[in-house]
Scaffold this active site. Structure first.
Site, PDB file in Angstrom:
ATOM      1  N   TYR A 128      19.682  45.495  52.989  1.00 45.61           N
ATOM      2  CA  TYR A 128      19.295  44.340  52.176  1.00 45.61           C
ATOM      3  C   TYR A 128      17.780  44.325  52.091  1.00 45.61           C
ATOM      4  CZ  TYR A 128      18.623  39.448  50.751  1.00 45.61           C
ATOM      5  OH  TYR A 128      18.243  38.295  50.099  1.00 45.61           O
ATOM      6  N   ASP A 171      11.377  49.654  54.685  1.00 44.76           N
ATOM      7  CA  ASP A 171      11.438  48.195  54.623  1.00 44.76           C
ATOM      8  C   ASP A 171      11.525  47.687  56.063  1.00 44.76           C
ATOM      9  OD1 ASP A 171      13.666  45.697  53.127  1.00 44.76           O
ATOM     10  OD2 ASP A 171      11.923  45.552  54.448  1.00 44.76           O
ATOM     11  N   LYS A 213       8.620  38.107  57.950  1.00 41.60           N
ATOM     12  CA  LYS A 213       9.134  37.446  59.151  1.00 41.60           C
ATOM     13  C   LYS A 213       8.059  37.286  60.244  1.00 41.60           C
ATOM     14  CE  LYS A 213      13.751  39.085  58.028  1.00 41.60           C
ATOM     15  NZ  LYS A 213      14.618  37.908  57.862  1.00 41.60           N
TER      16      LYS A 213
END
Ligand code: KE4
Length: 431
Positions: free
Chosen positions: A144, A239, A267
């Protein structure tokens, strides 16, 4: 433990917010029941609106690596706030954060700050396509990379949790150039490269999958991607929005020594405030406006409060022993979970890296989304609710990762394992 106020809150939220939540995976869709509504959080603990307390292993899906409301981070944000919230003009703090990121990620010779991982991945793909003058991108099923149209193909995380790996509303024309392969299957990748000779702009990969549960790359997989990309003039994009500063201070590229051409982060680097970044080779990133023609912009990009939060978070995380303690606690948790599941004769496998972990109700090993999907989700649901009722908050999905913070004490881990032992008993009884 009762959840009356959360239930009422969810009813009110559903009347005004799609599905009652502002991000699908929060809705407990795959585990059933209503989500708990959070009143406040401190350190390793969440407190819901019914006054229940939980040991938190979601950590806002990664950002809360120091624990919630860390006093030094709160003070850094408050100090920044008193100087103004946002200017839409450059500040020296943004350069300091870019320097801190570059020090941890030397492959990120230039860094652009944005507000979310989705933005970071979207922009990184745009500049990769511009640099190579190619349109095709290759991603892996179960990975994702945010909800940009061209990436909502066989996506993980909430899309997978809700069984919507390909979203309606995304025109076929947008995903026509999005190729997919099975994670850890280098032969499949070679075939895709052969079938799309010199046409692939970039391979985007989670260097450890955290969005289909925790799935580790097999020896040689990432190295193989690096070689195939180099040989084909294709860019390699790690990623690391989830793995960055989480599996190691320098992410998976730090652990493996593999140098991607592009990296995305998020994050942890915002410490809980909306901040993410993309970056990489100078010859690629200098194509980004205003130094080059590739456009990308954002009103709140590099927001001073988020930058203050991120700088302080990275500072605390780099203090002596901090990261090694985090890794030790996480390993203690995973070893304990495996031992407890084994005593109850349950099909169970678990793994971790740094402060990130995952588990499946599957004998293991799990090397791909396809194998993850063979895990027994019903057992996970029973385990999840049994742990929740005992005051342990896990990701409400069998296809997500878990996160430990510096605030989790030995006692918290031991308490968690006591609860897990009882919860595994519930699972064994429900089988
Ligand atoms: P955001 O746009 O949510 O900041 O980042 C997207 C993203 C990109 N890349 C990776 C590897 C990611 O894990 C994410 C976001 N992760 C999910 C958790 N599985 C965010 C939680 C959510 O969607 O609510």
């Amino acid at each position: 433990m009762h959840f009356d106020k959360s239930r009422q809150a969810m009813k009110a939220a559903r009347a005004l917010i799609p599905g009652g939540v502002n991000s699908p995976v929060r809705a407990f869709g795959s585990v059933g029941g209503d989500p708990i509504f959070i009143d406040r959080a401190q350190g390793a603990y969440l407190h819901d609106v019914d006054g229940n307390k939980y040991i938190d292993y979601v950590g806002s899906w990664g950002p809360a690596i120091l624990g919630h409301a860390h006093p030094e981070v709160v003070e850094a944000i408050a100090t920044a706030m008193r100087r103004g919230l946002t200017f839409g003009a450059p500040t020296e703090g943004e350069t300091r954060l870019a320097a801190a990121i570059n020090q941890l990620y030397p492959s990120m010779e230039l860094v652009r700050l944005v507000s979310s991982g989705t933005e970071a991945c979207m922009a990184a793909l745009r500049v990769a396509r511009a640099y190579t003058n190619r349109d095709k991108i290759l991603k892996f099923s179960g990975c994702y990379h945010g909800h940009a149209d061209m990436l909502l193909v066989k996506a993980g995380s909430g899309a997978l949790t809700l069984g919507l790996p390909d979203s309606p509303g995304v025109p076929a024309s947008t995903t026509r150039d999005t190729l997919t392969a099975t994670y850890n299957d280098l032969d499949a990748v070679r075939q895709v490269f052969a079938a799309n000779h010199q046409q692939i702009a970039v391979v985007i990969v989670e260097p450890i999958i955290g969005n289909a549960g925790f799935i580790r790359p097999q020896p040689g997989f990432l190295e193989g991607l690096r070689e195939l990309c180099t040989a084909a003039g294709t860019l390699l994009l790690f990623d690391e929005v989830m793995t960055g500063c989480r599996v190691a201070l320098g992410g998976m590229q730090g652990l493996t020594g593999i140098r991607p051409d592009l990296t995305t982060l998020g994050k942890v680097i915002g410490g809980g405030m909306p901040l993410a970044a993309y970056g990489g080779r100078r010859d690629i990133l200098q194509l980004i406006a205003p130094s080059g023609p590739v456009y990308q912009a954002g009103t709140l990009s590099g927001n001073p409060l988020a930058v203050a939060s991120g700088l302080k978070t990275l500072e605390v995380l780099q203090r002596p022993q901090a990261f090694s303690d985090l890794s030790k606690r996480t390993l203690q948790l995973v070893h304990g979970l495996k031992a407890a599941a084994r005593t109850h004769g349950l099909p169970f496998s678990a793994d971790c890296a740094g402060g990130m972990f995952g588990f499946f109700f599957h004998p293991g090993p799990v090397h791909s989304l396809e194998q993850a999907k063979q895990s027994q989700v019903e057992l996970f649901k029973t385990f999840f609710h049994s742990m929740l009722r005992r005051g342990v908050y896990l990701a409400p999905s069998a296809f997500e990762a878990g996160f430990v913070s510096l605030a989790h004490s030995e006692a918290d881990i031991e308490r968690t394992l006591e609860c897990a032992n009882e919860a595994f008993q519930d699972v064994a009884a429900a089988r």
